[in-house]
Motif scaffolding. Sequence first.
Motif, PDB file in Angstrom:
ATOM      1  N   MET A   1      11.714  -0.733  -8.222  1.00 44.87           N
ATOM      2  CA  MET A   1      11.471  -2.167  -8.023  1.00 44.87           C
ATOM      3  C   MET A   1      10.521  -2.483  -7.055  1.00 44.87           C
ATOM      4  O   MET A   1       9.878  -3.570  -7.077  1.00 44.87           O
ATOM      5  CB  MET A   1      12.763  -2.913  -8.090  1.00 44.87           C
ATOM      6  N   GLY A   2      10.378  -1.707  -6.286  1.00 47.73           N
ATOM      7  CA  GLY A   2       9.557  -2.042  -5.004  1.00 47.73           C
ATOM      8  C   GLY A   2       8.190  -2.592  -4.969  1.00 47.73           C
ATOM      9  O   GLY A   2       7.769  -3.630  -4.545  1.00 47.73           O
ATOM     10  N   LEU A   3       7.155  -1.843  -5.677  1.00 45.97           N
ATOM     11  CA  LEU A   3       6.007  -2.192  -6.091  1.00 45.97           C
ATOM     12  C   LEU A   3       5.930  -3.476  -6.665  1.00 45.97           C
ATOM     13  O   LEU A   3       5.273  -4.599  -6.239  1.00 45.97           O
ATOM     14  CB  LEU A   3       5.253  -1.077  -6.796  1.00 45.97           C
ATOM     15  N   PRO A   4       6.370  -3.852  -7.840  1.00 41.01           N
ATOM     16  CA  PRO A   4       6.197  -5.038  -8.489  1.00 41.01           C
ATOM     17  C   PRO A   4       6.912  -6.309  -7.772  1.00 41.01           C
ATOM     18  O   PRO A   4       6.208  -7.400  -7.736  1.00 41.01           O
ATOM     19  CB  PRO A   4       6.904  -4.882  -9.912  1.00 41.01           C
TER      20      PRO A   4
ATOM     21  N   LEU B   1       0.975  -1.238   0.174  1.00 41.66           N
ATOM     22  CA  LEU B   1      -0.018  -0.155   0.041  1.00 41.66           C
ATOM     23  C   LEU B   1       0.858   1.258   0.084  1.00 41.66           C
ATOM     24  O   LEU B   1       0.457   2.394  -0.580  1.00 41.66           O
ATOM     25  CB  LEU B   1      -0.904  -0.216   1.374  1.00 41.66           C
ATOM     26  N   ALA B   2       1.867   1.065   0.869  1.00 42.14           N
ATOM     27  CA  ALA B   2       2.637   2.334   0.720  1.00 42.14           C
ATOM     28  C   ALA B   2       3.508   2.517  -0.482  1.00 42.14           C
ATOM     29  O   ALA B   2       3.492   3.785  -0.993  1.00 42.14           O
ATOM     30  CB  ALA B   2       3.958   2.275   1.855  1.00 42.14           C
ATOM     31  N   TYR B   3       3.858   1.543  -1.133  1.00 38.91           N
ATOM     32  CA  TYR B   3       4.573   1.705  -2.563  1.00 38.91           C
ATOM     33  C   TYR B   3       3.627   2.243  -3.515  1.00 38.91           C
ATOM     34  O   TYR B   3       3.769   3.343  -4.338  1.00 38.91           O
ATOM     35  CB  TYR B   3       5.242   0.523  -2.994  1.00 38.91           C
ATOM     36  N   THR B   4       2.438   1.684  -3.411  1.00 36.22           N
ATOM     37  CA  THR B   4       1.154   2.219  -4.352  1.00 36.22           C
ATOM     38  C   THR B   4       0.906   3.688  -4.109  1.00 36.22           C
ATOM     39  O   THR B   4       0.799   4.341  -5.071  1.00 36.22           O
ATOM     40  CB  THR B   4       0.006   1.455  -4.153  1.00 36.22           C
ATOM     41  N   ALA B   5       0.874   4.148  -2.891  1.00 36.22           N
ATOM     42  CA  ALA B   5       0.576   5.445  -2.576  1.00 36.22           C
ATOM     43  C   ALA B   5       1.950   6.232  -3.004  1.00 36.22           C
ATOM     44  O   ALA B   5       1.595   7.353  -3.505  1.00 36.22           O
ATOM     45  CB  ALA B   5       0.639   5.866  -1.137  1.00 36.22           C
ATOM     46  N   GLU B   6       3.075   5.783  -3.114  1.00 39.67           N
ATOM     47  CA  GLU B   6       4.229   6.743  -3.626  1.00 39.67           C
ATOM     48  C   GLU B   6       3.995   7.066  -4.986  1.00 39.67           C
ATOM     49  O   GLU B   6       4.355   7.733  -5.488  1.00 39.67           O
ATOM     50  CB  GLU B   6       5.385   5.813  -3.113  1.00 39.67           C
ATOM     51  N   TRP B   7       3.555   5.810  -5.727  1.00 42.01           N
ATOM     52  CA  TRP B   7       3.621   6.073  -7.227  1.00 42.01           C
ATOM     53  C   TRP B   7       2.214   6.708  -7.603  1.00 42.01           C
ATOM     54  O   TRP B   7       2.509   7.396  -8.743  1.00 42.01           O
ATOM     55  CB  TRP B   7       3.325   4.539  -7.907  1.00 42.01           C
ATOM     56  N   ILE B   8       1.258   6.809  -6.665  1.00 43.31           N
ATOM     57  CA  ILE B   8       0.170   7.556  -7.010  1.00 43.31           C
ATOM     58  C   ILE B   8       0.365   9.009  -6.687  1.00 43.31           C
ATOM     59  O   ILE B   8      -0.085  10.040  -7.316  1.00 43.31           O
ATOM     60  CB  ILE B   8      -1.019   6.898  -6.760  1.00 43.31           C
ATOM     61  N   PHE B   9       0.645   9.235  -5.493  1.00 37.65           N
ATOM     62  CA  PHE B   9       0.676  10.648  -4.982  1.00 37.65           C
ATOM     63  C   PHE B   9       1.916  11.157  -4.677  1.00 37.65           C
ATOM     64  O   PHE B   9       2.102  12.128  -4.580  1.00 37.65           O
ATOM     65  CB  PHE B   9       0.028  10.405  -3.451  1.00 37.65           C
ATOM     66  N   GLY B  10       3.103  10.156  -4.950  1.00 38.51           N
ATOM     67  CA  GLY B  10       4.362  10.883  -4.850  1.00 38.51           C
ATOM     68  C   GLY B  10       4.659  11.992  -6.002  1.00 38.51           C
ATOM     69  O   GLY B  10       4.498  11.904  -6.984  1.00 38.51           O
ATOM     70  N   SER B  11       5.114  13.314  -5.358  1.00 40.77           N
ATOM     71  CA  SER B  11       5.389  14.102  -6.322  1.00 40.77           C
ATOM     72  C   SER B  11       6.957  14.357  -6.542  1.00 40.77           C
ATOM     73  O   SER B  11       7.684  13.635  -5.816  1.00 40.77           O
ATOM     74  CB  SER B  11       4.859  15.505  -5.620  1.00 40.77           C
ATOM     75  N   ARG B  12       7.271  14.994  -7.535  1.00 37.58           N
ATOM     76  CA  ARG B  12       8.442  15.338  -8.045  1.00 37.58           C
ATOM     77  C   ARG B  12       9.231  15.991  -6.873  1.00 37.58           C
ATOM     78  O   ARG B  12       8.805  16.900  -6.375  1.00 37.58           O
ATOM     79  CB  ARG B  12       8.710  16.002  -9.309  1.00 37.58           C
ATOM     80  N   SER B  13      10.595  15.358  -6.532  1.00 34.48           N
ATOM     81  CA  SER B  13      11.411  16.168  -5.584  1.00 34.48           C
ATOM     82  C   SER B  13      11.876  17.244  -6.113  1.00 34.48           C
ATOM     83  O   SER B  13      12.007  17.774  -7.359  1.00 34.48           O
ATOM     84  CB  SER B  13      12.316  15.166  -5.165  1.00 34.48           C
ATOM     85  N   ARG B  14      12.476  18.020  -5.093  1.00 31.54           N
ATOM     86  CA  ARG B  14      13.366  19.368  -5.442  1.00 31.54           C
ATOM     87  C   ARG B  14      14.265  18.810  -6.592  1.00 31.54           C
ATOM     88  O   ARG B  14      14.668  19.599  -7.487  1.00 31.54           O
ATOM     89  CB  ARG B  14      13.902  19.981  -4.250  1.00 31.54           C
TER      90      ARG B  14
ATOM     91  N   ILE C   1       8.705   5.168   3.950  1.00 26.25           N
ATOM     92  CA  ILE C   1       7.620   4.205   4.678  1.00 26.25           C
ATOM     93  C   ILE C   1       7.749   3.030   3.935  1.00 26.25           C
ATOM     94  O   ILE C   1       7.947   1.824   5.012  1.00 26.25           O
ATOM     95  CB  ILE C   1       6.308   4.832   4.821  1.00 26.25           C
ATOM     96  N   ALA C   2       7.599   2.867   2.812  1.00 26.62           N
ATOM     97  CA  ALA C   2       7.506   1.517   2.086  1.00 26.62           C
ATOM     98  C   ALA C   2       8.892   0.716   2.430  1.00 26.62           C
ATOM     99  O   ALA C   2       8.723  -0.393   2.516  1.00 26.62           O
ATOM    100  CB  ALA C   2       7.430   1.811   0.693  1.00 26.62           C
ATOM    101  N   VAL C   3       9.902   1.400   2.034  1.00 25.66           N
ATOM    102  CA  VAL C   3      11.132   0.632   2.335  1.00 25.66           C
ATOM    103  C   VAL C   3      11.492   0.206   3.665  1.00 25.66           C
ATOM    104  O   VAL C   3      11.909  -0.827   4.001  1.00 25.66           O
ATOM    105  CB  VAL C   3      12.533   1.432   2.125  1.00 25.66           C
ATOM    106  N   SER C   4      10.862   1.015   4.596  1.00 25.66           N
ATOM    107  CA  SER C   4      11.199   0.575   6.097  1.00 25.66           C
ATOM    108  C   SER C   4      10.403  -0.700   6.503  1.00 25.66           C
ATOM    109  O   SER C   4      10.659  -1.499   7.067  1.00 25.66           O
ATOM    110  CB  SER C   4      10.679   1.749   7.156  1.00 25.66           C
TER     111      SER C   4
END
Length: 374
Positions: A184-187, A37-50, A125-128
């Motif tokens: 690679m985390g999500l797949p 779920l955390a990886y999915t949130a990263e892909w959906i909601f994660g914005s481009r970093s600085r 969060i996903a990696v942790s």
Amino acid sequence: MNLAANVSVNLAANEGLADVSNALIYSAMAVYAVAFLAYTAEWIFGSRSRVGRTAAALDAERPARAAAAPATISVAVRKGGSTTVLERPAAPEVVTRSTGPGRPEVPDGPGAAGGDERGDTYGRIAVSLTTLAFLLHFGGVLSRAISVERGPWGNMYEFSTAFSMVVVAAFLAFLLARKNVRWMGLPLVTTVLLDLGLAVTVLYTETAQLVPALDSVWMWIHVPLAIVCGGLFYVGAISSALFLLRDRHEAALAADPQARPRGASILERLPSSVTLDKFAYRINAAVFPVWTFTIIAGAIWAESAWGRYWGWDPKEVWAFITWVAYACYLHARATAGWKGRKAAYLAIAGFVCFLVNYYGVNIFFDSLHSYGGV
């Protein structure tokens, strides 16, 4: 009476450790699910970093910088007591390799590619969670090994749990080495969950000792190497599959820069097709010699167990087919006409052969290697 009592106590202790192993595996699955779920949130909601925005801005400004750059630069050279000013051409902008005919190189995506994106909340969060799940997973495999007093890969259930553990270990090792593999985390977590779900339902086998043919020192060489090779081949297969998606996306953008192909917001977060292709090749090229030795070790073990090195048993045949598929892939990568998509298809076909060798032979074929317990 004392001997019987000791045997009874040992059996009870082994069964208790087996129950602990099962509980740890189920706990790992629960944490992997939250990580998913955390990886999915990263892909959906994660914005481009600085850092990603800065890189994109620099890419946009590159043509202007190139146009404004001076054609020559002045260099002062001192010789003796005099100074001479020399003019030399300015260093040109570095031209990167293209990803295909007529296509400029596309930079790596900023999102789940890792590196400076690790500051993303969802990604961290996903990696942790993946790390925590791996520790539980490792504990489950280790307690199973202690309970059976042998290597934890004597049947399909144990092989599957050990295989998915190796996959996650490889992923975390790349992250520790600061490789950009968070994409690679999500797949990876998705397939690990599927593998463990299949293991604890369809493939589950009660703890038992090995059949005589498997009770050999080669059990600690041949089978673990097969698990490690399969896990790393899987990493290469993921890279090749994502390469095909990213390459198709880049080709569509090259044909129409204003187009927004389906899934563009996700695919643009991946590394470039060049990066994915290189990563898959390096993994498969490094693992291939180990897989070759694994087959040779199996042949030596077969001579010890059955009196012949090679008997064209279904498991031996599919191991050899897998070897041929990856040999063709490596040859294709060295041949100009077969680089890119054709080579990626071969890499995926090689891993499919590995899966057939494991699941298909053990379940559907009458083989000397069918010790799956299903």
